[in-house]
Scaffold this motif. Structure first.
Motif, short mmCIF file in Angstrom:
data_model
loop_
_atom_site.label_atom_id
_atom_site.label_comp_id
_atom_site.label_asym_id
_atom_site.label_seq_id
_atom_site.Cartn_x
_atom_site.Cartn_y
_atom_site.Cartn_z
N GLN A 185 -16.23 7.12 -0.48
CA GLN A 185 -15.76 6.39 1.04
C GLN A 185 -14.10 6.82 1.02
O GLN A 185 -14.37 6.74 2.59
CB GLN A 185 -16.91 4.81 1.29
CG GLN A 185 -16.48 4.94 2.61
CD GLN A 185 -16.97 3.31 2.69
OE1 GLN A 185 -17.06 2.23 1.57
NE2 GLN A 185 -17.54 3.29 3.82
N HIS A 186 -13.68 6.01 0.31
CA HIS A 186 -12.25 5.59 0.52
C HIS A 186 -10.62 6.81 -0.09
O HIS A 186 -10.25 6.33 0.33
CB HIS A 186 -12.24 4.66 -0.23
CG HIS A 186 -12.26 3.73 0.45
ND1 HIS A 186 -11.64 2.28 1.68
CD2 HIS A 186 -13.91 2.42 0.04
CE1 HIS A 186 -12.80 1.42 2.39
NE2 HIS A 186 -13.50 1.41 1.58
N LEU A 187 -11.37 7.55 -0.89
CA LEU A 187 -10.97 8.60 -1.30
C LEU A 187 -11.53 9.93 -1.67
O LEU A 187 -10.87 10.92 -0.71
CB LEU A 187 -10.55 8.76 -2.64
CG LEU A 187 -8.66 9.02 -2.91
CD1 LEU A 187 -7.89 9.29 -2.17
CD2 LEU A 187 -9.24 9.24 -4.46
N TYR A 193 -5.37 3.45 -0.78
CA TYR A 193 -6.07 5.61 -0.73
C TYR A 193 -6.73 5.64 0.42
O TYR A 193 -6.09 6.93 0.75
CB TYR A 193 -7.82 4.52 -0.69
CG TYR A 193 -8.39 3.94 -2.54
CD1 TYR A 193 -7.79 5.06 -3.55
CD2 TYR A 193 -8.83 3.53 -3.31
CE1 TYR A 193 -7.92 4.92 -5.27
CE2 TYR A 193 -8.71 2.82 -4.23
CZ TYR A 193 -7.90 3.96 -4.77
OH TYR A 193 -8.21 3.68 -6.67
N SER A 194 -6.09 4.36 1.87
CA SER A 194 -6.15 4.92 2.83
C SER A 194 -4.41 6.18 3.04
O SER A 194 -4.78 7.25 4.36
CB SER A 194 -5.94 4.30 4.10
OG SER A 194 -5.25 3.98 4.86
N ARG A 195 -3.89 5.41 2.57
CA ARG A 195 -2.16 6.57 2.69
C ARG A 195 -2.71 7.61 2.58
O ARG A 195 -1.50 8.76 2.64
CB ARG A 195 -1.04 5.00 2.31
CG ARG A 195 0.14 6.07 1.85
CD ARG A 195 0.84 5.36 3.72
NE ARG A 195 2.26 6.51 3.52
CZ ARG A 195 2.38 7.68 4.19
NH1 ARG A 195 1.67 7.58 4.68
NH2 ARG A 195 3.70 8.40 3.81
N VAL A 229 -5.01 9.72 1.30
CA VAL A 229 -5.69 10.53 2.14
C VAL A 229 -4.89 10.49 3.41
O VAL A 229 -4.61 12.10 3.73
CB VAL A 229 -7.46 9.90 3.27
CG1 VAL A 229 -7.86 10.43 4.14
CG2 VAL A 229 -7.82 9.10 1.59
N GLN A 230 -3.86 9.48 4.37
CA GLN A 230 -2.92 10.37 5.06
C GLN A 230 -1.85 11.19 4.35
O GLN A 230 -1.48 12.45 4.91
CB GLN A 230 -2.11 8.79 5.37
CG GLN A 230 -1.43 9.06 7.26
CD GLN A 230 -1.07 8.04 7.25
OE1 GLN A 230 -0.47 7.01 6.61
NE2 GLN A 230 -0.82 7.40 8.46
N GLU A 262 -7.90 -0.29 -0.98
CA GLU A 262 -8.03 0.03 -0.08
C GLU A 262 -7.22 0.88 1.25
O GLU A 262 -7.49 2.21 1.68
CB GLU A 262 -9.10 -0.76 1.21
CG GLU A 262 -9.80 -1.01 0.02
CD GLU A 262 -11.40 -1.81 1.43
OE1 GLU A 262 -11.12 -2.08 2.57
OE2 GLU A 262 -12.20 -2.08 0.51
N GLY A 263 -5.89 0.14 1.49
CA GLY A 263 -4.68 0.80 1.98
C GLY A 263 -3.40 1.54 1.17
O GLY A 263 -3.12 2.67 1.98
N SER A 270 0.54 -1.08 0.03
CA SER A 270 0.15 -0.26 -0.33
C SER A 270 0.61 1.00 0.37
O SER A 270 0.75 2.20 -0.63
CB SER A 270 -0.94 -0.20 1.38
OG SER A 270 -1.21 -1.31 1.17
N HIS A 329 -12.29 12.52 0.97
CA HIS A 329 -11.66 12.91 1.98
C HIS A 329 -10.20 13.65 1.86
O HIS A 329 -9.86 14.67 1.94
CB HIS A 329 -10.82 11.60 2.71
CG HIS A 329 -11.39 10.85 3.34
ND1 HIS A 329 -12.30 10.87 4.21
CD2 HIS A 329 -11.98 9.50 2.25
CE1 HIS A 329 -13.78 9.81 4.52
NE2 HIS A 329 -13.30 8.96 4.02
#
Ligand code: PGA
Length: 242
Positions: free
Chosen positions: A87-89, A45-47, A49-50, A42-43, A14, A92
């Motif tokens: 929701q995932h990107l 996208y969350s990275r 966003v971070q 998913e991982g 990710s 945010h």
């Protein structure tokens, strides 16, 4: 030659994928990015966003195109890829809503919608970096193994393997839509860079066949071997049969 990165685990995969997207945006602030859905990104996208929250990334000029969408699911359906991406990107980060393109599974005239989708990609100058997942059967987007594959964005029937694999997101297998809109093989291969992500043992066979040296419509991902700038980022389990 497909360049392969084997990371220790899903977190490594990710982070690597997110850093490749981040450097693409840093190099070209108005990058056109092709995004995919499913569990694997998913991982990533969350990275992303971070990184955005840390002020390391700006999506203000980025344009996005998603690979596919289920036919019949409206954008607010929790299993639609519209919903997934927001929701995932997109909820945010600061991609302008008018720069977001996702096939519409409820379009009145699906064929026309598909044709317009490829035209829109061409009109913005093509995709700079296309993210891809891979199915257990070697599909990319919803281009399923078959005797022949579609070149351009179109409506396709899902294979039994894909319906089974995707039923984990629905209450039952019966609820999985039977058709999807997908970017076709040419729509995908026209992107200037391709980055396929693969995680877990269930993908190991498809990854081996993707890199086998043979190109087959029975393994749509094997067409990556024809692309001058394709990479695969995977974890050790997905690489276990190489
Ligand atoms: P997955 O889906 O990331 O949920 O495994 C990938 C795909 O089917 O293309």
């Amino acid at each position: 030659m497909v360049k392969v990165y084997v990371m220790d685990n899903y977190e490594g995969l990710s982070n690597k994928a997110a850093s490749i997207i981040a450097s693409q945006i840093t190099l070209k602030e108005n990058s056109v990015l092709g995004f995919s859905t499913g569990s694997t990104p998913e991982g990533m996208y969350s990275r992303l966003v971070q990184m955005y929250r840390q002020g390391l990334l700006d999506f203000n000029k980025v344009v996005t195109f998603n690979l596919d969408e289920y036919v019949g699911l409206s954008p607010d359906h929790p299993q639609s890829y519209h919903y997934f991406m927001h929701q995932h990107l997109f909820n945010h980060v600061n991609v302008p809503p008018e720069n977001i393109n996702i096939p519409l599974g409820t379009a009145e005239n699906l064929e026309e919608h598909c044709r317009a989708y490829d035209k829109k990609i061409a009109a913005v100058g093509g995709i700079d970096l296309q993210v891809l997942g891979i199915g257990v059967n070697g599909h990319i987007g919803f281009n399923e193994p078959d005797r022949c594959l579609s070149a351009w964005t179109c409506v396709v029937d899902l294979s039994e393997a894909t319906i089974k694999a995707n039923s984990r997101f629905f209450n039952s297998e019966d609820e999985v839509p039977r058709q999807a809109i997908t970017m076709g093989m040419a729509s995908i291969l026209h992107a200037r860079r391709l980055m396929l992500l693969a995680s877990g043992k269930s993908k190991a066979r498809a990854i081996r066949e993707t890199l086998s040296g043979k190109v087959s419509t029975q393994v749509p991902a094997s067409f990556l071997q024809l692309h001058p700038n394709a990479i695969i980022v995977m974890d050790k389990e997905a690489a276990s049969l190489l």
